[in-house]
Motif scaffolding. Structure first.
Motif, PDB file in Angstrom:
ATOM      1  N   VAL A   1       6.595   1.539  -2.840  1.00 29.79           N
ATOM      2  CA  VAL A   1       7.935   2.122  -2.091  1.00 29.79           C
ATOM      3  C   VAL A   1       8.406   0.941  -1.059  1.00 29.79           C
ATOM      4  CG1 VAL A   1       8.584   3.888  -0.790  1.00 29.79           C
ATOM      5  CG2 VAL A   1       7.452   4.377  -2.880  1.00 29.79           C
ATOM      6  N   ILE A   2       7.243   0.449  -0.402  1.00 27.60           N
ATOM      7  CA  ILE A   2       7.599  -0.408   0.792  1.00 27.60           C
ATOM      8  C   ILE A   2       6.486  -1.662   0.936  1.00 27.60           C
ATOM      9  CG2 ILE A   2       7.637  -0.520   3.405  1.00 27.60           C
ATOM     10  CD1 ILE A   2       8.508   2.220   3.848  1.00 27.60           C
ATOM     11  N   GLU A   3       7.076  -2.670   0.795  1.00 27.87           N
ATOM     12  CA  GLU A   3       5.924  -3.762   0.817  1.00 27.87           C
ATOM     13  C   GLU A   3       6.332  -4.765   2.027  1.00 27.87           C
ATOM     14  OE1 GLU A   3       7.679  -3.287  -3.415  1.00 27.87           O
ATOM     15  OE2 GLU A   3       8.684  -3.561  -1.679  1.00 27.87           O
ATOM     16  N   GLU A   4       5.218  -5.539   2.712  1.00 27.31           N
ATOM     17  CA  GLU A   4       5.425  -6.295   3.656  1.00 27.31           C
ATOM     18  C   GLU A   4       4.450  -7.589   3.628  1.00 27.31           C
ATOM     19  OE1 GLU A   4       4.041  -4.607   7.404  1.00 27.31           O
ATOM     20  OE2 GLU A   4       3.223  -3.058   6.247  1.00 27.31           O
ATOM     21  N   ALA A   5       4.874  -8.495   4.576  1.00 29.07           N
ATOM     22  CA  ALA A   5       4.151  -9.624   4.462  1.00 29.07           C
ATOM     23  C   ALA A   5       4.196 -10.177   6.032  1.00 29.07           C
ATOM     24  CB  ALA A   5       4.492 -10.620   3.337  1.00 29.07           C
TER      25      ALA A   5
ATOM     26  N   SER B   1       0.539  -1.340  -0.008  1.00 31.54           N
ATOM     27  CA  SER B   1      -0.184  -0.023   0.139  1.00 31.54           C
ATOM     28  C   SER B   1       0.939   1.227  -0.052  1.00 31.54           C
ATOM     29  CB  SER B   1      -0.934  -0.120   1.279  1.00 31.54           C
ATOM     30  OG  SER B   1      -1.922  -0.937   1.174  1.00 31.54           O
ATOM     31  N   LEU B   2       1.940   1.326   0.538  1.00 35.30           N
ATOM     32  CA  LEU B   2       2.858   2.486   0.556  1.00 35.30           C
ATOM     33  C   LEU B   2       3.382   2.482  -0.977  1.00 35.30           C
ATOM     34  CD1 LEU B   2       2.452   2.532   3.764  1.00 35.30           C
ATOM     35  CD2 LEU B   2       4.863   3.198   3.623  1.00 35.30           C
ATOM     36  N   GLN B   3       2.747   3.581  -1.628  1.00 33.17           N
ATOM     37  CA  GLN B   3       3.393   3.658  -2.955  1.00 33.17           C
ATOM     38  C   GLN B   3       3.279   5.479  -3.145  1.00 33.17           C
ATOM     39  OE1 GLN B   3       0.018   2.095  -5.497  1.00 33.17           O
ATOM     40  NE2 GLN B   3       0.306   0.045  -4.370  1.00 33.17           N
ATOM     41  N   ARG B   4       4.106   5.691  -4.060  1.00 27.46           N
ATOM     42  CA  ARG B   4       3.952   7.078  -4.898  1.00 27.46           C
ATOM     43  C   ARG B   4       3.767   6.961  -6.265  1.00 27.46           C
ATOM     44  NH1 ARG B   4       7.025  10.909  -6.663  1.00 27.46           N
ATOM     45  NH2 ARG B   4       8.674   9.631  -7.200  1.00 27.46           N
TER      46      ARG B   4
END
Length: 396
Positions: free
Chosen positions: A101-105, A93-96
């Motif tokens: 930009v940042i991905e997580e699981a 969800s952290l996008q520009r």
């Protein structure tokens, strides 16, 4: 049927807010957000006029507009023997500007029921087309009231291994590249669905050659110094110290991935890895990434695709902010030392290494040599030769 009555009826069925989008559109042309039925007719007419003028095609689509969307995707894998599994979700969800930009699981706050439903939906899509290999089924989730019971909508399927696949490998203990090779050789998947489980939490950041304080403009130049993570995180990079960052390729310098027993420990590990990274010669988003990772809202799991825009003032330095005096002087000193080293190298490789023309000691017949070093942001540092060193002045 593109009649206004049909489109208005479908918009009401979908539920407001909706997005009117040109079928042949792009670049935001022919798009209108509509928050209630009373404004639909005027917005539709405006969108159709703009679409016809821009593309010669006035046809439009009506889509549900989500005010707090989260980008959550499912990693799937299938072989040639009818076996297919999902390896859980990633939150991107952290996008520009629609770029991750940042991905997580796993996704923060993901209920087990929803995880199962999204995994089943992704596998159904893969099986419907007889898919083989690695794939990512991407969804947009309406997170306006949290994830518990939230609706999710299919967006697209990427038929390849994604940039962010390392976070999935970290939480499942798998090597997805190995899986790809095994499937391509005709082997069965190494694991069944019941053999897969989530172990801890993993986060990845994309380290870019860009200047957040200058509108995220790309930064080019030579990587005079590149040291990443200090052994505190997994690093994947295609460049090394001394390489040139140009304008013709993606500005990504590296991916840093941290895995921990829980989300907070993964955040702490990745923040420490960024602290132990050094990038000299170009601008980067290293500080921006660290601020995003440690922002109270991110730490609380309050993420959606509007996170960066909403918190931008917390994440990016004010362009008018005064730079730290010590850092400015150290930067000037580094430039002078690098220039002296280049001169020494040139002297050693010349036919006359003892020639005084190679010297960079600032000798002059009368007064010591003085010059002004200029840096971005209208920063000027005066340097005066003093024996084997320099006297530097800034703001004087």
């Amino acid at each position: 049927d593109q009649s206004p009555a049909t489109l208005a009826r479908e918009a009401a069925r979908i539920g407001f807010p909706v997005l009117i989008k040109a079928v042949a559109g792009g670049g935001g042309k022919g798009m209108r957000r509509v928050d209630d039925g009373s404004a639909f007719a005027d917005a539709l007419a405006s969108a159709q006029r703009e679409a016809d003028g821009a593309f010669g095609d006035s046809r439009v689509l009506i889509e549900k507009y989500l005010t707090r969307p989260r980008h959550i995707e499912i990693q799937v894998f299938a072989d040639a023997h009818g076996n297919a599994v999902h390896l859980f979700e990633r939150d991107c969800s952290l996008q520009r500007r629609h770029q991750k930009v940042i991905e997580e699981a796993p996704a923060p706050g993901m209920p087990a029921v929803m995880r199962a439903a999204m995994g089943d939906a992704a596998l159904t899509a893969a099986k419907a087309i007889g898919y083989q290999g690695a794939g990512t089924v991407e969804f947009i989730v309406d997170a306006s009231h949290g994830l518990d019971g939230a609706a999710f909508y299919f967006m697209e399927m990427n038929t390849r291994l994604q940039v962010e696949h390392p976070v999935t490998e970290a939480i499942t203990g798998t090597d997805l590249v190995e899986w790809q090779i095994r499937v391509a050789r005709g082997e069965s998947l190494p694991r069944h669905q019941q053999d897969l489980a989530i172990d801890g939490h993993a986060i990845e950041v994309r380290l870019y050659a860009e200047d957040p304080a200058n509108g995220f403009l790309p930064s080019t130049g030579r990587l005079a110094r590149l040291s990443l993570a200090g052994g505190l995180a997994r690093v994947e990079s295609g460049v090394r110290e001394g390489d040139e960052i140009g304008i013709h390729y993606d500005p990504m310098i590296a991916k840093l991935i941290a895995h921990g027993p829980d989300r907070q420990s993964a955040i702490a590990s990745l923040a420490a890895a960024l602290d132990n990274s050094a990038i000299v010669g170009i601008a980067s988003n290293k500080t921006f990434l660290r601020r995003a990772l440690t922002h109270p809202a991110f730490c609380a799991g309050d993420v959606d695709t509007g996170f960066i825009a909403r918190h931008l003032s917390d994440l990016v330095d004010d362009k008018t902010a005064t730079p730290d005096d010590e850092l400015v002087l150290l930067g000037a000193l580094a430039r002078l030392i690098e220039r002296r080293h280049r001169a020494a190298h040139a002297a050693a490789s010349s036919g006359d290494p003892t020639s005084p023309w190679h010297e960079r000691d600032g000798w002059r017949l009368n007064l010591p040599a003085r010059e002004v070093l200029r840096f971005a942001g209208d920063i000027h540092v005066a340097a005066m030769a003093d024996g084997d060193g320099w006297r530097l002045s800034y703001r004087d």
